[in-house]
Enzyme design. Structure first.
Site, PDB file in Angstrom:
ATOM      1  N   ASP A 177       0.910  -1.139   0.000  1.00 30.97           N
ATOM      2  CA  ASP A 177       0.000   0.000   0.000  1.00 30.97           C
ATOM      3  C   ASP A 177       0.949   1.189   0.000  1.00 30.97           C
ATOM      4  O   ASP A 177       1.607   1.452   1.021  1.00 30.97           O
ATOM      5  CB  ASP A 177      -0.882   0.015   1.250  1.00 30.97           C
ATOM      6  CG  ASP A 177      -1.846   1.190   1.226  1.00 30.97           C
ATOM      7  OD1 ASP A 177      -1.394   2.314   0.945  1.00 30.97           O
ATOM      8  OD2 ASP A 177      -3.041   0.999   1.468  1.00 30.97           O
ATOM      9  N   HIS A 178       1.074   1.881  -1.121  1.00 32.32           N
ATOM     10  CA  HIS A 178       2.179   2.831  -1.219  1.00 32.32           C
ATOM     11  C   HIS A 178       2.063   3.972  -0.201  1.00 32.32           C
ATOM     12  O   HIS A 178       3.038   4.636   0.090  1.00 32.32           O
ATOM     13  CB  HIS A 178       2.373   3.338  -2.650  1.00 32.32           C
ATOM     14  CG  HIS A 178       1.414   4.402  -3.085  1.00 32.32           C
ATOM     15  ND1 HIS A 178       0.138   4.138  -3.496  1.00 32.32           N
ATOM     16  CD2 HIS A 178       1.542   5.745  -3.161  1.00 32.32           C
ATOM     17  CE1 HIS A 178      -0.460   5.266  -3.819  1.00 32.32           C
ATOM     18  NE2 HIS A 178       0.368   6.270  -3.627  1.00 32.32           N
ATOM     19  N   GLU A 216      -7.573  15.094  -4.202  1.00 34.49           N
ATOM     20  CA  GLU A 216      -6.751  15.097  -5.414  1.00 34.49           C
ATOM     21  C   GLU A 216      -7.347  16.071  -6.417  1.00 34.49           C
ATOM     22  O   GLU A 216      -8.565  16.287  -6.419  1.00 34.49           O
ATOM     23  CB  GLU A 216      -6.739  13.710  -6.041  1.00 34.49           C
ATOM     24  CG  GLU A 216      -6.176  12.619  -5.162  1.00 34.49           C
ATOM     25  CD  GLU A 216      -6.075  11.315  -5.935  1.00 34.49           C
ATOM     26  OE1 GLU A 216      -5.018  11.056  -6.503  1.00 34.49           O
ATOM     27  OE2 GLU A 216      -7.073  10.571  -5.982  1.00 34.49           O
ATOM     28  N   HIS A 240      -5.812   2.968   1.376  1.00 28.06           N
ATOM     29  CA  HIS A 240      -4.969   4.076   1.848  1.00 28.06           C
ATOM     30  C   HIS A 240      -5.556   4.780   3.082  1.00 28.06           C
ATOM     31  O   HIS A 240      -4.857   4.994   4.071  1.00 28.06           O
ATOM     32  CB  HIS A 240      -4.776   5.122   0.748  1.00 28.06           C
ATOM     33  CG  HIS A 240      -4.211   4.566  -0.528  1.00 28.06           C
ATOM     34  ND1 HIS A 240      -3.313   3.543  -0.562  1.00 28.06           N
ATOM     35  CD2 HIS A 240      -4.428   4.905  -1.835  1.00 28.06           C
ATOM     36  CE1 HIS A 240      -2.985   3.277  -1.823  1.00 28.06           C
ATOM     37  NE2 HIS A 240      -3.652   4.080  -2.613  1.00 28.06           N
TER      38      HIS A 240
HETATM   39  C1  BG6 Z   1      -3.711   5.072  -6.082  1.00 34.37           C
HETATM   40  C2  BG6 Z   1      -5.098   5.190  -6.632  1.00 34.37           C
HETATM   41  O1  BG6 Z   1      -3.594   3.926  -5.287  1.00 34.37           O
HETATM   42  O2  BG6 Z   1      -3.397   6.212  -5.300  1.00 34.37           O
HETATM   43  C3  BG6 Z   1      -5.231   6.454  -7.449  1.00 34.37           C
HETATM   44  O3  BG6 Z   1      -5.417   4.062  -7.413  1.00 34.37           O
HETATM   45  C4  BG6 Z   1      -4.805   7.661  -6.650  1.00 34.37           C
HETATM   46  O4  BG6 Z   1      -6.569   6.613  -7.916  1.00 34.37           O
HETATM   47  C5  BG6 Z   1      -3.423   7.432  -6.036  1.00 34.37           C
HETATM   48  O5  BG6 Z   1      -4.764   8.776  -7.519  1.00 34.37           O
HETATM   49  C6  BG6 Z   1      -3.055   8.555  -5.079  1.00 34.37           C
HETATM   50  O6  BG6 Z   1      -1.724   8.404  -4.678  1.00 34.37           O
HETATM   51  P1  BG6 Z   1      -0.830   9.669  -4.296  1.00 34.37           P
HETATM   52  O7  BG6 Z   1       0.482   9.058  -3.878  1.00 34.37           O
HETATM   53  O8  BG6 Z   1      -0.735  10.520  -5.516  1.00 34.37           O
HETATM   54  O9  BG6 Z   1      -1.543  10.350  -3.183  1.00 34.37           O
END
Ligand code: BG6
Length: 484
Positions: A177-178, A216, A240
């Site tokens: 989960d990044h 976003e 997330h």
């Molecule tokens: C991803 C989603 O896991 O995370 C995307 O699939 C989203 O829809 C993105 O835009 C958001 O990641 P970050 O790191 O840009 O906040």
């Protein structure tokens, strides 16, 4: 601040789906930055594996272009690029057949950490895992990395866990989960458990409520087909936002170790109450000027999928009973801004005149952009005119406090891939955590489907549908402004 690069052991990393979008945008550019940082030891190999016909030289061109496109203005020396390209290889592999597997096995070096990144659709997880064993590439020290979406409900997540468990132990599976790799998300744990100041107040006796916002400005970005089947609930909340909620709400683990941390997160997810449908607001963005509406972006005029969601949650445990958690996330909002705000209660009694008003402290953890923390404290407004109170932020922007090194923090993928090589699972989701998150999510989605619930339209560039504001107003509370 002196940045410390701790070199990892020599490794062989195979990226299945090595010519795919994730590899191009994130994985390969991240590996290059780690190479430049001097973290990759002599003898490391990165092997792209996919169905496309390519040789090493063509793969190196592909990676050079990916780095140029996705590493922005990251500065590097020519010799670093040459060095990095020399550890890249490519093998054409058929995940569902026999092609390429013997060659891949022959490429593996003895006595190396072996990691296999499954940057492919979940339907290939099982076949890949099986072939790694058939062709003798997997042992107890092998690691596999998988990405979200990890299933689309409890049933499919269980099925995926089973297909991996048939071939690998849980300690070998790294579910990414990044958000957990983001520097400030890790900082959440440092702030909570590295300071005496906050923990005694971190409960429903002192905390009025907690807000988590991940806003976003982008739309669905050419991923309309996937997104329309997922929506904000499956795409962002189940993973997330859930992870952020866990880190903010969990009990202190006994140690900063994989299972100690993940046990505590799991308890949070299991303590979540079912959500009242009246405590959820879903939205879809409208068109604005050149920018298309959600329905146009996903090319589905009938879509009832949400690009925005706000929810009010409760945790049934001693620490948090009575403190609501408000979560919201959406696309095409006013600003790109992610933060967690811990809003403390007012003082129980004011010794000042009524005009001084009632005040409260707010601890805001800014995840992105402009990472840092703010603590709103109440002070006397300077000057004559009696005791007038005003709230001012004690602002700590990490780049200001820590200098230029704080600007060069590794991106989430850099940190996470290196953790795979190190064999540290702390920042990865355990199978039971993922299943518990789906078990909580499933009935919410099932209820929308049953009732034919439709999202409310909201303006591009806004903070979501007006009803989302009402979700807090009716409790006498307010969302914090969405701004960068
Ligand atoms: C991803 C989603 O896991 O995370 C995307 O699939 C989203 O829809 C993105 O835009 C958001 O990641 P970050 O790191 O840009 O906040």
């Amino acid at each position: 601040m002196v940045s410390r690069i701790i070199p990892v052991e020599a490794f062989d990393l195979v990226v299945f789906g090595g010519t795919g979008d994730l590899a191009r945008r994130k994985i390969l550019p991240a590996l290059f930055r780690r190479y430049c940082a001097g973290q990759m030891p002599e003898g490391a190999q990165i092997i792209g594996a996919a169905r496309s016909e390519m040789d090493d030289a063509q793969f190196r061109v592909f990676v050079t272009e990916a780095i140029a496109e996705f590493n922005g203005d990251f500065p590097y020396k020519d010799e670093d690029m040459q060095g990095f390209l020399s550890i890249l290889f490519y093998i054409t592999v058929d995940a569902l057949g026999d092609r390429g597997w013997t060659e891949l096995a022959a490429k593996m070096q003895a006595d190396r950490v072996r990691a296999f990144y499954f940057s492919v659709g979940p339907s290939l997880f099982g076949p890949l895992a099986e072939r790694l064993h058939t062709y003798g590439m997997a042992d107890m020290n092998t690691r596999i990395v998988v990405e979200k979406p990890f299933g689309r409900d409890l049933e499919t997540a269980k099925e995926l866990n089973r297909s991996l468990a048939d071939h690998f132990d849980e300690h070998q599976v790294y579910r990414i989960d990044h958000y957990l790799g983001k520097e400030t998300v890790q900082n959440l744990m440092a702030i909570r458990f590295g300071n005496m100041l906050f923990e005694p107040l971190w409960n429903s006796q002192y905390v009025d409520h907690i807000q988590i916002t991940v806003a976003e400005t982008v739309g669905v970005q050419g991923r309309g087909e996937y997104y329309d089947r997922a929506g904000a609930m499956r795409d962002m909340v189940q993973n997330h936002l859930m992870q952020l909620l866990c880190l903010i709400a969990m009990e202190p683990p006994s140690r900063f170790e994989p299972d100690a941390v993940r046990d505590e997160k799991l308890k949070v997810i299991r303590a979540l109450d079912p959500v009242d449908p009246g405590d959820i607001v879903r939205g879809q963005y409208r068109a604005e000027g050149e920018r298309q509406s959600y329905l146009e972006d996903v090319e589905n005029p009938q879509s009832t999928t949400e690009s925005f969601i706000a929810l009010k949650l409760h945790l049934s445990n001693w620490r948090w009973a009575g403190t609501p958690f408000y979560l919201r996330t959406g696309k095409r909002m006013r600003a790109r801004s992610s933060e967690i705000a811990v809003v403390f209660k007012e003082t129980p009694h004011s010794i000042f005149d009524e005009e001084a008003g009632r005040h409260r402290n707010i601890l805001t953890i800014r995840l992105q952009p402009n990472e840092g923390i703010d603590l709103d404290v109440t002070i006397k407004e300077p000057g004559p005119g009696g005791m007038r109170l005003v709230d001012v932020p004690l602002d700590m922007t990490f780049t200001e406090a820590l200098g230029p090194d704080a600007e060069q923090v590794p991106d989430a993928y850099e940190r996470l891939i290196m953790d795979v090589v190190r064999g540290n699972q702390t920042l990865f989701m355990r199978g039971d955590e993922v299943e518990a998150a789906w078990a909580w999510t499933d009935p919410i989605i099932a209820d929308w489907e049953e009732r034919g619930d439709k999202p409310l339209p909201y303006d591009t560039g806004s903070s979501g549908p007006v009803d989302a504001l009402a979700l807090m107003h009716r409790d006498g509370r307010r969302w914090r402004e969405v701004r960068s």
